[in-house]
Design an enzyme around this catalytic site. Structure first.
Site, PDB file in Angstrom:
ATOM      1  N   GLY A 252       0.834  -1.205   0.000  1.00 30.04           N
ATOM      2  CA  GLY A 252       0.000   0.000   0.000  1.00 30.04           C
ATOM      3  C   GLY A 252       0.867   1.253   0.000  1.00 30.04           C
TER       4      GLY A 252
ATOM      5  N   GLY B 238      -0.548   4.816  -0.906  1.00 32.05           N
ATOM      6  CA  GLY B 238      -1.668   5.365  -0.137  1.00 32.05           C
ATOM      7  C   GLY B 238      -1.246   6.504   0.779  1.00 32.05           C
ATOM      8  N   GLN B 239      -2.189   6.940   1.610  1.00 32.08           N
ATOM      9  CA  GLN B 239      -1.935   8.130   2.444  1.00 32.08           C
ATOM     10  C   GLN B 239      -0.738   7.922   3.376  1.00 32.08           C
ATOM     11  OE1 GLN B 239      -4.597   9.068   5.644  1.00 32.08           O
ATOM     12  NE2 GLN B 239      -4.078  11.243   5.666  1.00 32.08           N
TER      13      GLN B 239
ATOM     14  N   ILE C  18      -0.732  -1.935  -5.934  1.00 27.58           N
ATOM     15  CA  ILE C  18      -1.677  -2.740  -6.719  1.00 27.58           C
ATOM     16  C   ILE C  18      -1.878  -2.064  -8.064  1.00 27.58           C
ATOM     17  CG2 ILE C  18      -2.973  -3.910  -4.890  1.00 27.58           C
ATOM     18  CD1 ILE C  18      -5.073  -1.610  -5.219  1.00 27.58           C
TER      19      ILE C  18
ATOM     20  N   TYR D 156     -15.265  -1.859   8.797  1.00 24.20           N
ATOM     21  CA  TYR D 156     -13.884  -1.434   9.016  1.00 24.20           C
ATOM     22  C   TYR D 156     -13.446  -1.816  10.436  1.00 24.20           C
ATOM     23  CZ  TYR D 156      -9.919   1.847   9.353  1.00 24.20           C
ATOM     24  OH  TYR D 156      -8.685   2.416   9.522  1.00 24.20           O
TER      25      TYR D 156
ATOM     26  N   LYS E 155     -10.690  -4.468  11.918  1.00 25.77           N
ATOM     27  CA  LYS E 155      -9.559  -3.985  12.723  1.00 25.77           C
ATOM     28  C   LYS E 155      -9.436  -4.782  14.033  1.00 25.77           C
ATOM     29  CE  LYS E 155      -7.659  -1.189   9.951  1.00 25.77           C
ATOM     30  NZ  LYS E 155      -6.370  -1.569   9.363  1.00 25.77           N
TER      31      LYS E 155
HETATM   32  N1  SER Z   1      -9.053   7.427   9.322  1.00 29.46           N
HETATM   33  C1  SER Z   1      -9.785   6.194   9.411  1.00 29.46           C
HETATM   34  C2  SER Z   1     -11.150   6.332   8.863  1.00 29.46           C
HETATM   35  O1  SER Z   1     -11.708   7.378   8.968  1.00 29.46           O
HETATM   36  C3  SER Z   1      -9.861   5.737  10.828  1.00 29.46           C
HETATM   37  O2  SER Z   1      -8.768   4.974  11.158  1.00 29.46           O
HETATM   38  O3  SER Z   1     -11.680   5.403   8.358  1.00 29.46           O
END
Ligand code: SER
Length: 331
Positions: free
Chosen positions: A8, A11-12, A35, A143, A147
């Site tokens: 990744g 990404g950010q 990717i 999400y 996690k």
């Molecule tokens: N920055 C993430 C989100 O907003 C949280 O870990 O999904």
């Protein structure tokens, strides 16, 4: 840590972490994993090796680990919270099946693994103020579910197989290099872009909604320091609360307006993001990270705001705009 695969890397977090690792470990191979459709470009591409690294393809990852003798994997592949609500099965596939592939490779080839967790691993029943390190984790978002499962699976591989898994629970991350995509805390990045460009900011999160936030340099430092920490001091592994600042949209608006008085903001609350934000902590207690590996953030809201505005103005070539306070331009 010498030969590192960053999955990744465009990404950010990955785009900045890869460059930081290349500076810290110039003798090593710091491989920018990507990717298709998100290939590295510019300095990220030119400053070191890169390889396609789709977490859903275990053989592809194993080949990279062999080729570059990887000893540490930063697994930053994830769909953020709001996108994961739209594509829960894809989020599960990337976050869980992908993690399992990585942990199996790490077990076989003796790699350390960092997979970030998040404020998203908590839920409505979690104490919202001073959220303890060890507490209720019953998230309602996909999400968050992935996690918590990531934390558990990473600890399982440590206890059962001795795989050196370590992690932090990131707050919302604020940065000027690469935009986040589809998170609940993205508003705290986007407001700076709008302010610097002189555009009205439409805030998707209700006033009064507190969440933990952190400036990217502190997040990168945490990602490196936890992997370098003395293992004999670690009572926890997956995953440590880390905190730097907690604010709500009005606090942020007022702080930016101290520097860009013309910032205009109105609210158009997104119910999906708002429900997620309501279920997350207002502010986490990070004392275990401070005790076990000397975690300490450097940036508060004022310092971050000055640096964000300075760097976004450079990025957009807007040095003279917005009645800039000239002290911001001191070299
Ligand atoms: N920055 C993430 C989100 O907003 C949280 O870990 O999904």
């Amino acid at each position: 840590m010498k030969n590192v695969l960053v999955i990744g890397s465009t990404g950010q977090i990955g785009s900045e972490l890869t460059m930081k690792l290349r500076k810290l470990y110039p003798e090593g191979n710091i491989v920018a994993g990507f990717i298709q459709g998100a290939e590295p470009k510019g300095i990220l591409l030119e400053s070191g090796p890169s390889a396609e690294a789709d977490v859903r393809n275990g053989q592809m990852l194993a080949d990279i680990v062999d080729k570059y003798q990887i000893d540490t994997i930063y697994n930053l592949a994830a769909l953020l919270s709001a996108v994961a609500e739209k594509k829960p099965l894809l989020a599960w596939d990337i976050q869980m099946n992908g993690l399992l592939n990585i942990l199996e490779i790490a077990r076989e080839k003796h790699c350390a693994v960092f997979t970030p967790s998040s404020i998203g691993s908590f839920g409505p029943e979690t104490p919202h103020q001073g959220t303890p390190q060890d507490t209720i984790q019953r998230p309602r978002s996909m999400y968050g579910v992935t996690k918590v499962a990531t934390e558990l699976l990473s600890d399982y591989y440590f206890h059962k197989y001795g795989v050196d898994t370590r992690s932090v629970r990131f707050p919302g991350l604020i940065s000027y290099t690469t935009l986040p995509g589809g998170g609940t805390t993205d508003y705290a990045v986007e407001i700076y872009y709008a302010a610097v460009k002189g555009e009205e900011f439409v805030c998707p999160i209700q006033a009064g909604t507190y969440m933990d936030m952190m400036y990217m340099p502190d997040a990168l430092k945490a990602a490196v320091d936890i992997m370098e920490a003395d293992p004999t001091r670690l009572k926890h592994r997956n995953s440590f609360n880390i905190a730097a600042m907690s604010f709500e949209p009005e606090t942020l608006r007022k702080k930016i307006q101290e520097h860009i008085p013309g910032l205009r903001m109105r609210y158009e609350v997104d119910p999906v993001r708002q429900a997620i934000a309501n279920s997350w902590p207002d502010s986490m207690d990070d004392s275990c990270a401070r005790e076990e590996w000397d975690w300490k953030p450097s940036y508060d809201l004022e310092e971050m705001t000055v640096d964000m505005i300075l760097n976004l103005r450079k990025k957009f070539g807007l040095a003279q705009m917005n009645n800039l306070d000239h002290t911001l331009w001191a070299p």
